[in-house]
Write a protein that holds these residues in place. Structure first.
Motif, mmCIF file in Angstrom:
data_model
loop_
_atom_site.group_PDB
_atom_site.id
_atom_site.type_symbol
_atom_site.label_atom_id
_atom_site.label_comp_id
_atom_site.label_asym_id
_atom_site.label_seq_id
_atom_site.Cartn_x
_atom_site.Cartn_y
_atom_site.Cartn_z
ATOM 1 N N VAL A 195 -5.433 4.757 -1.677
ATOM 2 C CA VAL A 195 -6.515 3.854 -1.286
ATOM 3 C C VAL A 195 -6.284 2.546 -2.032
ATOM 4 O O VAL A 195 -6.265 2.520 -3.266
ATOM 5 C CB VAL A 195 -7.901 4.420 -1.634
ATOM 6 C CG1 VAL A 195 -8.995 3.420 -1.258
ATOM 7 C CG2 VAL A 195 -8.140 5.752 -0.924
ATOM 8 N N VAL A 196 -6.082 1.485 -1.276
ATOM 9 C CA VAL A 196 -5.855 0.161 -1.847
ATOM 10 C C VAL A 196 -7.016 -0.732 -1.424
ATOM 11 O O VAL A 196 -7.378 -0.768 -0.247
ATOM 12 C CB VAL A 196 -4.522 -0.442 -1.366
ATOM 13 C CG1 VAL A 196 -4.360 -1.876 -1.871
ATOM 14 C CG2 VAL A 196 -3.355 0.413 -1.846
ATOM 15 N N ALA A 216 0.862 -1.182 0.000
ATOM 16 C CA ALA A 216 0.000 0.000 0.000
ATOM 17 C C ALA A 216 0.893 1.224 0.000
ATOM 18 O O ALA A 216 1.671 1.442 0.939
ATOM 19 C CB ALA A 216 -0.918 0.013 1.216
ATOM 20 N N ALA A 217 0.825 2.006 -1.071
ATOM 21 C CA ALA A 217 1.620 3.223 -1.173
ATOM 22 C C ALA A 217 1.084 4.285 -0.224
ATOM 23 O O ALA A 217 -0.122 4.375 0.031
ATOM 24 C CB ALA A 217 1.598 3.749 -2.606
ATOM 25 N N SER A 265 -7.408 12.844 0.546
ATOM 26 C CA SER A 265 -6.772 14.164 0.506
ATOM 27 C C SER A 265 -6.129 14.557 1.832
ATOM 28 O O SER A 265 -5.356 15.513 1.881
ATOM 29 C CB SER A 265 -7.796 15.225 0.098
ATOM 30 O OG SER A 265 -8.794 15.362 1.088
ATOM 31 N N THR A 266 -6.429 13.818 2.903
ATOM 32 C CA THR A 266 -5.834 14.127 4.210
ATOM 33 C C THR A 266 -4.476 13.448 4.392
ATOM 34 O O THR A 266 -3.786 13.714 5.371
ATOM 35 C CB THR A 266 -6.763 13.699 5.359
ATOM 36 O OG1 THR A 266 -6.825 12.261 5.416
ATOM 37 C CG2 THR A 266 -8.164 14.260 5.175
ATOM 38 N N GLY A 267 -4.121 12.555 3.460
ATOM 39 C CA GLY A 267 -2.830 11.884 3.554
ATOM 40 C C GLY A 267 -2.866 10.519 4.208
ATOM 41 O O GLY A 267 -1.867 9.800 4.202
ATOM 42 N N VAL A 268 -4.020 10.128 4.778
ATOM 43 C CA VAL A 268 -4.110 8.815 5.410
ATOM 44 C C VAL A 268 -4.147 7.743 4.320
ATOM 45 O O VAL A 268 -4.748 7.916 3.267
ATOM 46 C CB VAL A 268 -5.353 8.717 6.328
ATOM 47 C CG1 VAL A 268 -6.636 8.827 5.534
ATOM 48 C CG2 VAL A 268 -5.339 7.417 7.127
ATOM 49 N N THR A 269 -3.445 6.652 4.556
ATOM 50 C CA THR A 269 -3.442 5.512 3.646
ATOM 51 C C THR A 269 -4.590 4.591 4.046
ATOM 52 O O THR A 269 -4.759 4.291 5.227
ATOM 53 C CB THR A 269 -2.108 4.752 3.725
ATOM 54 O OG1 THR A 269 -1.044 5.661 3.418
ATOM 55 C CG2 THR A 269 -2.063 3.582 2.755
ATOM 56 N N ILE A 270 -5.364 4.133 3.082
ATOM 57 C CA ILE A 270 -6.537 3.307 3.372
ATOM 58 C C ILE A 270 -6.397 1.950 2.709
ATOM 59 O O ILE A 270 -6.129 1.855 1.503
ATOM 60 C CB ILE A 270 -7.823 4.003 2.901
ATOM 61 C CG1 ILE A 270 -8.023 5.319 3.662
ATOM 62 C CG2 ILE A 270 -9.037 3.087 3.092
ATOM 63 C CD1 ILE A 270 -9.187 6.147 3.162
ATOM 64 N N LEU A 281 -2.354 4.593 8.749
ATOM 65 C CA LEU A 281 -2.943 3.494 7.977
ATOM 66 C C LEU A 281 -4.296 3.149 8.582
ATOM 67 O O LEU A 281 -4.384 2.742 9.736
ATOM 68 C CB LEU A 281 -2.026 2.266 7.999
ATOM 69 C CG LEU A 281 -2.582 0.999 7.336
ATOM 70 C CD1 LEU A 281 -2.845 1.221 5.841
ATOM 71 C CD2 LEU A 281 -1.622 -0.189 7.531
ATOM 72 N N LEU A 282 -5.342 3.340 7.795
ATOM 73 C CA LEU A 282 -6.703 3.035 8.221
ATOM 74 C C LEU A 282 -7.196 1.833 7.422
ATOM 75 O O LEU A 282 -7.265 1.877 6.195
ATOM 76 C CB LEU A 282 -7.616 4.240 7.980
ATOM 77 C CG LEU A 282 -9.104 4.063 8.303
ATOM 78 C CD1 LEU A 282 -9.312 3.796 9.791
ATOM 79 C CD2 LEU A 282 -9.902 5.279 7.849
ATOM 80 N N MET A 283 -7.552 0.761 8.130
ATOM 81 C CA MET A 283 -8.035 -0.457 7.479
ATOM 82 C C MET A 283 -9.532 -0.591 7.734
ATOM 83 O O MET A 283 -9.983 -0.533 8.882
ATOM 84 C CB MET A 283 -7.273 -1.676 8.004
ATOM 85 C CG MET A 283 -5.765 -1.578 7.777
ATOM 86 S SD MET A 283 -4.863 -3.112 8.098
ATOM 87 C CE MET A 283 -5.055 -3.274 9.891
ATOM 88 N N LEU A 284 -10.286 -0.757 6.660
ATOM 89 C CA LEU A 284 -11.745 -0.812 6.730
ATOM 90 C C LEU A 284 -12.223 -2.179 6.268
ATOM 91 O O LEU A 284 -11.925 -2.597 5.142
ATOM 92 C CB LEU A 284 -12.359 0.270 5.842
ATOM 93 C CG LEU A 284 -11.946 1.717 6.122
ATOM 94 C CD1 LEU A 284 -12.535 2.655 5.062
ATOM 95 C CD2 LEU A 284 -12.389 2.141 7.508
#
Length: 246
Positions: free
Chosen positions: A33-34, A28-29, A187-192, A160-163
């Motif tokens: 969003v991956v 995940a870059a 746009s906030t920079g968090v990786t999802i 890193l936010l995992m959903l």
């Protein structure tokens, strides 16, 4: 994918002697969003639980270039990793705002005593939660509970936010709102890292995608490419996408 925030190599995980993931590889870059799509039982939730440290696993898990494979769940939380589980795991007998403030645990541990700014950011993202801030979480609608679960995770200011299945059980209009929020979070920079059965919605919002089948990666690539892949269309997107000319 360059500048990987998360890099997973040869990951094996499961339940007791039943191995679900068989040598999985995934990246995940940072700031992307991956999505991971696939059928029920493919191992999607197992993947997130293994990355979070809820389930034991073996293999490589690198976060910010450092191995976290031996770290506990609490240590991973403190590193800035958050998981919104499929069950949402809210405290139903507590008001909305108290549920949110519990999510600031990481920030408090890091010495940031005032969670007011984080709270206002969450309320800006989910105005309905501000309207319901004194309401008990157990009395919220399904869509509001999902907003609260995501908002609580964001209170810790994760990188890193995992959903896990955020659209599960929600009406189509609510699903649209949830995915619009996921797009806004980029746009906030968090990786999802998004695990989702609604392949169409997931690929529409994601930068990169993986197709997980029977514990192994069957396909991967830019989300827009996967959305045009005949096999993905036939198996996961259905006739509606084909009729739309995808």
């Amino acid at each position: 994918m360059t500048d990987s925030l998360l890099a997973v190599t040869d990951l094996h995980a499961g339940y007791g002697r039943a191995e679900v993931l068989h040598g999985l590889k995934l990246k995940a870059a940072a700031g992307s969003v991956v999505t991971v799509i696939g059928p029920n039982g493919a191992g999607k939730s197992t993947l997130l639980n293994a990355l979070m440290g809820v389930l034991p696993s073996r293999g490589g898990i690198a976060y910010r270039g450092q191995s976290i494979a031996m770290q506990s769940l609490e240590e991973r939380v403190m590193q800035g990793i958050a998981l919104v589980p499929e069950t949402r795991a809210l405290f139903g007998s507590m008001p909305v705002e108290d549920n949110l403030r519990l999510g600031a645990y990481r920030q408090v541990r890091l010495g940031k005593k005032d969670s007011g700014a984080s709270l206002e950011r969450v309320y800006a993202l989910f105005p309905r939660l501000k309207e319901r801030r004194t309401q008990l979480a157990g009395t919220l609608s399904g869509g509001e509970r999902q907003m609260l679960a995501v908002g609580r995770a964001l209170m810790g200011e994760p990188s890193l936010l995992m959903l896990d299945e955020p659209s599960l059980g929600l009406a189509p209009l609510v699903v649209r709102d949830i995915f619009n929020t996921i797009a806004a979070l980029r746009s906030t920079g968090v990786t999802i890292l998004l695990v989702e059965q609604n392949a169409r919605a997931a690929l529409d919002v994601a930068d990169y995608g993986y197709v997980l089948e029977m514990g192994e990666i069957a396909l991967e690539g830019p989300a827009s490419d996967l959305a045009r892949d005949p096999r993905v269309i036939d198996t996961y997107l259905g006739a509606a996408r084909k009729q739309a000319g995808a």
